[in-house]
Design a protein around this motif. Structure first.
Motif, short mmCIF file in Angstrom:
data_model
loop_
_atom_site.label_atom_id
_atom_site.label_comp_id
_atom_site.label_asym_id
_atom_site.label_seq_id
_atom_site.Cartn_x
_atom_site.Cartn_y
_atom_site.Cartn_z
N UNK A 409 0.89 -1.27 0.18
CA UNK A 409 0.01 0.15 0.05
C UNK A 409 0.91 0.97 0.07
N UNK A 410 0.62 1.97 -1.08
CA UNK A 410 1.78 3.19 -1.12
C UNK A 410 1.11 4.51 -0.61
N UNK A 416 -0.41 -1.51 -4.59
CA UNK A 416 0.33 -2.44 -5.59
C UNK A 416 -0.18 -3.82 -5.44
N UNK A 417 -0.94 -4.37 -6.36
CA UNK A 417 -0.94 -6.15 -6.04
C UNK A 417 -0.56 -6.77 -7.24
N UNK A 422 1.20 -10.96 -12.83
CA UNK A 422 1.77 -9.55 -13.09
C UNK A 422 1.64 -8.45 -11.93
N UNK A 423 2.56 -7.35 -11.96
CA UNK A 423 2.28 -6.39 -11.05
C UNK A 423 1.26 -5.20 -11.46
N UNK A 424 0.38 -4.95 -10.75
CA UNK A 424 -0.76 -4.11 -11.23
C UNK A 424 -1.09 -3.23 -10.14
N UNK A 425 -1.98 -2.31 -10.21
CA UNK A 425 -2.28 -1.14 -9.23
C UNK A 425 -4.01 -0.95 -9.19
N UNK A 426 -4.37 -0.50 -7.90
CA UNK A 426 -5.91 -0.14 -7.69
C UNK A 426 -5.65 1.04 -6.76
#
Length: 432
Positions: A409-410, A416-417, A422-426
């Motif tokens: 959690x940024x 970032x999940x 693969x790396x992804x974002x919500x």
């Protein structure tokens, strides 16, 4: 006296002899004419006799059908119109009218059989002008078990008019095997069903309810001379927008294949491998335009205040595309919201992925908290993106209740999940 009679007889005999001589002389002409006249009289007599026979037969059939219709009418129950008595049907129509106000054609399709594409489009268009509704549900038994005739006294509130408008709608409601209801709009109803519905609509208590709605509406028209003009203009605008949308859809269908082929060829010509280009890049949407007339609101909700109305082709700077079906845009120098379904990209920008990765790395270093394992739960539908930006590529949509494997959690408001390896974002606001 005898002399007079002899004179008359002599006169008639002379005329008869003259007629006889004329007939003999012109027999080739006169006899066919007489024959034609006789045949014609025979035909006329036969036609009239046949006509009388047909009329007698039709009269007998009509009497039989009339008797049958009377029998059918006797079977229609003369039960009183009742309010709020059928279990679950009030909730059903509350959901239906909410879908009407929201323009939720998917829900409407689940509640109505059969809702064609044009009706869906018209419902979605009408919802742009509808603010709220209140209903009263009245029912009578339908023509068969598990069916009902529902009479809905509804008051609809439109955005550009300060009072709700009354009206009465009739629905033929049937029951599915699982016990749920649906509105039967099938155009192939049987004759007995149509007759049943028609006769029930003519019963006194139904007419009284219809008169109630009509009187309420007429009173409003008398009190406000602008109301009739408002409804005419509203109907015209809705039909115009529906027509334009259908025309655009037809044009799009004709050119879509050509456009896709052209884009594919252009992409193939411009495509470079990482080794050739030296760096990867991604395309992000920076500006959008409206595909239809749509309201601009202060927040991402149908009940939010309206800031204005966008016309077809208006462009806006895209600030954020949210997972709940709304897009944040810049409008008159302020943040505003428009439903994403009515927007399409009008300007894109190619960004260097390496720069995005550097920004991501800097953000990671300043993160206040981090998690290296575990999951988060989606609170509200949210887009899954390739980078920590509203304009990054959309990979998928995560739905409320779904679990996502969290990496970090940024502090910038993104989580970032790991998605499909693969790396992804919500957006962090939509997960917990």
């Amino acid at each position: 006296m005898n002399t007079s009679n002899n004179t008359i007889q002599g006169f008639l005999k002379a005329k008869f002899d003259a007629l006889k001589g004329w007939l003999v002389r012109y027999s080739k002409i006169v006899l066919p004419v007489i024959l034609v006249i006789c045949v014609g009289l025979t035909i006329v007599i036969a036609i009239n006799a046949n006509k009388r026979k047909i009329e007698q037969e039709e009269s007998a059939v009509a009497q039989e059908e009339g008797a049958g219709a009377d029998d059918a009418l006797e079977e229609i129950p003369l039960v009183p119109l009742e309010k709020d008595v059928v279990p679950g049907i009030n909730e059903f129509f509350v959901g239906y009218y909410k879908a009407v106000v929201d323009g939720d054609t998917e829900t409407m399709s689940n509640l109505v059989y059969y809702l064609d594409a044009t009706e869906k489009l018209r419902a979605a268009e009408t919802s742009k002008y509808t603010e709220s509704s209140s209903i009263e549900v009245y029912t009578k038994a339908g023509p068969s078990e598990g069916t009902y005739l529902a009479f809905i006294y509804a008051e609809l509130k439109f955005f550009d008019y300060d009072k709700p408008l009354p009206g009465l709608n009739t629905f033929y409601v049937c029951t599915k095997e699982d016990g749920s209801y649906y509105i039967n709009e099938d155009c192939e109803l049987s004759d007995s069903e149509r007759r049943y519905i028609r006769e029930v609509q003519l019963q006194d208590d139904v007419i009284d309810l219809n008169n109630k709605a009509t009187a309420a509406y007429n009173d409003m028209v008398v009190a406000d001379s602008t109301l009739a003009d408002f409804l005419v203009e509203l109907t015209d605008e809705i039909e115009k927008n529906v027509g334009e949308t259908l025309a655009r859809a037809e044009g799009t269908a004709q050119t879509e294949t050509e456009s896709e082929e052209s884009n594919a060829e252009e992409a193939a010509d411009n495509e470079e491998t990482p080794e050739e280009s030296g760096a990867a890049s991604e395309t992000v949407v920076t500006e959008v335009k409206t595909t239809d007339v749509v309201n601009i609101r202060t927040s991402d909700s149908e009940t939010a205040d309206k800031l204005g109305k966008a016309a077809v082709g208006d462009t806006f700077k895209l600030l954020e595309e949210r997972g709940n079906g709304w897009s944040k845009v810049e409008y008159n120098g302020e943040d505003a919201f428009i439903k994403s379904d009515y927007l399409e990209p009008s300007k894109t920008e190619v960004r260097d992925a390496a720069s995005a990765e550097e920004t991501e790395q800097d953000t990671t270093e300043t993160a206040e908290s981090a998690e290296t394992s575990g999951t988060v739960t989606v609170k509200e539908n949210v887009r899954i993106r390739s980078g920590a930006s509203e304009t990054s590529e959309k990979l998928a949509t995560a739905y409320a209740g779904e679990k996502l494997e969290v990496i970090m959690k940024q502090a910038d408001g993104w989580t970032k999940i790991k998605y499909e390896g693969k790396t992804a974002y919500v957006k962090s606001d939509y997960v917990e």
